[in-house]
Motif scaffolding. Structure first.
Motif, short mmCIF file in Angstrom:
data_model
loop_
_atom_site.label_atom_id
_atom_site.label_comp_id
_atom_site.label_asym_id
_atom_site.label_seq_id
_atom_site.Cartn_x
_atom_site.Cartn_y
_atom_site.Cartn_z
N PHE A 1 0.96 -1.42 0.06
CA PHE A 1 -0.08 0.01 0.11
C PHE A 1 0.71 1.26 0.01
O PHE A 1 1.55 1.54 0.85
N SER A 2 0.64 1.96 -0.95
CA SER A 2 1.48 3.28 -1.11
C SER A 2 0.51 4.56 -1.03
O SER A 2 -0.73 4.22 -1.54
N LYS A 3 0.64 5.62 -0.40
CA LYS A 3 -0.21 6.78 -0.37
C LYS A 3 -0.88 7.28 -1.33
O LYS A 3 -2.03 7.28 -1.46
N ASP A 4 -0.22 7.50 -2.58
CA ASP A 4 -0.94 8.11 -3.72
C ASP A 4 -1.00 6.96 -4.80
O ASP A 4 -1.43 7.49 -6.02
N LYS A 5 -1.16 5.59 -4.44
CA LYS A 5 -1.42 4.54 -5.37
C LYS A 5 -2.78 4.05 -5.15
O LYS A 5 -2.68 3.22 -4.07
N GLU A 6 -3.50 4.19 -6.06
CA GLU A 6 -5.04 3.50 -5.70
C GLU A 6 -4.88 1.99 -5.70
O GLU A 6 -4.02 1.38 -6.49
N VAL A 7 -5.66 1.33 -4.85
CA VAL A 7 -5.58 0.04 -4.73
C VAL A 7 -6.74 -0.71 -5.30
O VAL A 7 -7.88 -0.37 -5.20
N ASN A 8 -6.66 -1.80 -6.20
CA ASN A 8 -7.80 -2.27 -6.80
C ASN A 8 -7.94 -3.72 -5.65
O ASN A 8 -7.42 -4.74 -5.93
N PHE A 9 -8.90 -3.32 -4.94
CA PHE A 9 -9.01 -4.54 -3.95
C PHE A 9 -9.65 -5.69 -4.53
O PHE A 9 -9.46 -6.82 -3.84
N SER A 10 -10.33 -5.64 -5.72
CA SER A 10 -10.56 -7.01 -6.35
C SER A 10 -9.62 -8.02 -6.64
O SER A 10 -9.95 -9.15 -6.55
N GLU A 11 -8.32 -7.31 -6.79
CA GLU A 11 -7.18 -8.34 -6.81
C GLU A 11 -6.37 -8.62 -5.80
O GLU A 11 -5.31 -9.37 -5.84
N VAL A 12 -6.74 -7.99 -4.46
CA VAL A 12 -6.14 -8.34 -3.18
C VAL A 12 -6.61 -9.51 -2.51
O VAL A 12 -7.77 -9.70 -2.23
#
Length: 231
Positions: A93-104
């Protein structure tokens, strides 16, 4: 509607709060870990603080079901007197990088089946990949993740340093990085291994070492030896 109190203001806490805010069946409230005197009651109280702070923070929480998000801290490290669980997301998890939780991948652990179903419902509200993982398995996953993520990223940094030193654009290496990552989705890492160490190309290895500084040489020799030994 699942109510969630997220304790913490770092990357994980912020990304989770943002993700839950976009769902219709989760009501999430984010609380700074320094404001524990006023923790809202919730179905799930989710601690997203540094590993070293989990025990202390959890000891101050009176809510009925408390979980943490750490990959390396056991379920029993939670010091609350109520029900306990783990809601670990195996991702960087990085502050300015959006996370695609469907792939997490969501790695869940609870003390009873009812709480497990609750965490599964919470995870499914933003994700798709749900796993039941014990504290011991999670420790193994976490150290493996350090190798494939943190150490690999350090190799990227080292490669970038070498490129900068010799005025070569690092972006030239990016297709190679992508191909290597995609390759191990279909074949095993040992089958995907290529390079001078596999071939025992001594002249190439010597030429590489001549280009590197002492720190880079040490890394190169260690990794080359490990590849040669099949480790």
């Amino acid at each position: 509607m699942i109510t969630v109190t997220i304790i913490g203001n770092g990357n994980v806490a912020t990304h989770l709060t943002n993700a839950f805010s976009k769902t219709k069946n989760v009501n999430a409230t984010q609380v700074n870990s320094r404001e524990l005197k006023a923790v809202p009651q919730a179905d799930v109280t989710l601690i997203a603080v540094s590993d070293d702070a989990i025990a202390e923070v959890s000891s101050k929480i009176k809510n009925s079901f408390v979980v943490h998000t750490s990959g390396s801290v056991s379920l029993n490290s939670l010091q609350n007197k109520t029900r306990k669980g783990v809601f670990y997301m195996l991702q960087t998890f990085s502050k300015d990088k959006e996370v695609n939780f469907s792939e997490v991948p969501f790695c869940l652990e609870t003390e009873n089946e009812g709480d497990k179903k609750l965490l599964e419902s919470l995870a499914k509200s933003i994700g798709k990949k749900i796993y039941s993982i014990s504290s011991e398995q999670r420790k193994v996953l976490h150290v493996a993740a350090v190798f494939v993520n943190n150490f690999t990223n350090h190799m990227y940094k080292t490669g970038n340093d070498i490129c900068e030193e010799y005025n070569v654009p690092f972006e030239i290496l990016q297709p190679l990085i992508k191909e290597t990552a995609q390759k191990i989705e279909t074949i095993s890492p040992i089958e995907a291994q290529t390079g001078p160490a596999v071939r025992n190309d001594k002249k190439t290895i010597k030429n590489h070492l001549d280009l590197l500084n002492k720190k880079q040489q040490k890394i190169y020799k260690t990794i080359t030896k490990s590849i040669r030994n099949g480790n």
